[in-house]
Design an enzyme around this catalytic site. Structure first.
Site, PDB file in Angstrom:
ATOM      1  N   SER A 266       0.861  -1.185   0.000  1.00 60.81           N
ATOM      2  CA  SER A 266       0.000   0.000   0.000  1.00 60.81           C
ATOM      3  C   SER A 266       0.890   1.226   0.000  1.00 60.81           C
ATOM      4  O   SER A 266       2.052   1.160   0.419  1.00 60.81           O
ATOM      5  CB  SER A 266      -0.867  -0.003   1.266  1.00 60.81           C
ATOM      6  OG  SER A 266      -1.488   1.242   1.486  1.00 60.81           O
TER       7      SER A 266
ATOM      8  N   TYR B 225      -2.121  -0.561  10.415  1.00 61.50           N
ATOM      9  CA  TYR B 225      -2.111  -0.843   8.976  1.00 61.50           C
ATOM     10  C   TYR B 225      -0.820  -0.346   8.334  1.00 61.50           C
ATOM     11  O   TYR B 225      -0.169  -1.063   7.572  1.00 61.50           O
ATOM     12  CB  TYR B 225      -3.319  -0.176   8.322  1.00 61.50           C
ATOM     13  CG  TYR B 225      -3.424  -0.388   6.831  1.00 61.50           C
ATOM     14  CD1 TYR B 225      -3.977  -1.545   6.311  1.00 61.50           C
ATOM     15  CD2 TYR B 225      -2.964   0.584   5.933  1.00 61.50           C
ATOM     16  CE1 TYR B 225      -4.077  -1.747   4.942  1.00 61.50           C
ATOM     17  CE2 TYR B 225      -3.052   0.391   4.569  1.00 61.50           C
ATOM     18  CZ  TYR B 225      -3.612  -0.784   4.074  1.00 61.50           C
ATOM     19  OH  TYR B 225      -3.692  -0.967   2.714  1.00 61.50           O
TER      20      TYR B 225
ATOM     21  N   LYS C  67       2.167  -2.610   6.476  1.00 57.96           N
ATOM     22  CA  LYS C  67       2.506  -2.479   5.058  1.00 57.96           C
ATOM     23  C   LYS C  67       3.953  -2.019   4.862  1.00 57.96           C
ATOM     24  O   LYS C  67       4.594  -2.408   3.878  1.00 57.96           O
ATOM     25  CB  LYS C  67       1.529  -1.520   4.372  1.00 57.96           C
ATOM     26  CG  LYS C  67       0.090  -2.050   4.324  1.00 57.96           C
ATOM     27  CD  LYS C  67      -0.023  -3.376   3.589  1.00 57.96           C
ATOM     28  CE  LYS C  67      -1.468  -3.813   3.423  1.00 57.96           C
ATOM     29  NZ  LYS C  67      -1.597  -5.095   2.681  1.00 57.96           N
TER      30      LYS C  67
END
Length: 255
Positions: free
Chosen positions: A139, A152, A156
């Site tokens: 991402s 998150y 990533k």
């Protein structure tokens, strides 16, 4: 580019990017092994796909489940040519001082441990074959910060590092490993992010997110699948150990 009779294994295959990738590879003649937590959700996906499709329900953070989805793919097709290591979740929004350990563990279990386990067991097969291609779904959150999304973002960032290391370990066996790093994609995950970031004001949140992109819109899932398809193809035969931003110009504006 053709994937006629190639075997493509996709995790997170019932989500927006996974569905788009499955359709893209199937249209090029690939045999598919589709993995997701919900087998029922996968059945809806397979109804839209022509060709040979194997559906496997699995928790990607559980090593036995991962070993099982790899073995079932081998039992059905005898090989794995392409692995789209795509399963992921965004988790709960909260600033670091308010984040829970439970949420961190949940996000890391899926986004990082799940990706690691997929690499571990698929790479074993590809090493025996002395061939294969892996595309990890990272991402732009693996390159930037995002308030409220520390779990998150951390997962990533780690996945990009894992991708680079996997590429170095796999290169002697003619295996390529790359990662894609999308910004916002017009899928259910972005609906969740819009809600979490501004509950009750999702429309305004979407407008703000899109306004921050130089191209002034979200990516489509098909656009991400197109990049995955290219990286998995022989046209990308000398590309490994890299990550590719697909962010509508966002990378050009960030420090």
């Amino acid at each position: 580019m053709s994937f006629e009779n190639k075997v493509v294994l996709i995790t997170g295959a019932a989500g927006g990017i996974g569905i788009a990738a499955a359709k893209k590879f199937a249209a090029s003649g690939a045999h598919l092994a589709l993995v997701d937590l919900s087998k029922e959700a996968l059945e809806k996906v397979s109804a839209e796909i022509d060709g040979k499709v194997l559906l496997i329900g699995a928790d990607v953070s559980n090593e036995e489940d991962v070993e099982n989805y790899v073995q079932k793919t081998l039992d059905e097709f005898g090989k794995i040519d392409v692995f789209v290591n795509n399963a992921g979740i965004n988790g709960d929004f909260a600033n670091i001082v308010d984040q829970t350990v439970e949420n961190y563990k949940k996000v890391m279990d899926v986004n990082l441990i799940g990706a690691f386990l997929g690499l571990k067991h698929v790479m074993k097969t590809m090493i025996e074959q002395k061939s294969g291609v892996i595309v990890n779904t990272a991402s732009n959150g693996g390159l930037l910060g995002a308030p409220g999304m520390s779990a998150y973002v951390a997962s990533k960032h780690a996945l990009i590092g894992l991708s680079k290391t996997a590429a170095l370990e796999a290169a002697p066996y003619n295996i390529r490993v790359n990662a894609v790093a999308p910004s916002g994609v017009d899928t259910a995950m972005m609906r969740s992010i819009e809600t979490n970031s501004a509950k009750g004001h999702e429309k305004e949140a979407r407008e703000a997110f899109e306004a921050a992109v130089p191209l002034k819109r979200y990516a489509t899932a098909d656009e991400i699948a197109n990049l995955m398809y290219f990286l998995a193809s022989d046209d990308a035969s000398f590309i490994t150990g890299s990550y590719y931003r697909i962010d509508g110009g966002g990378g050009a504006t960030s420090v």
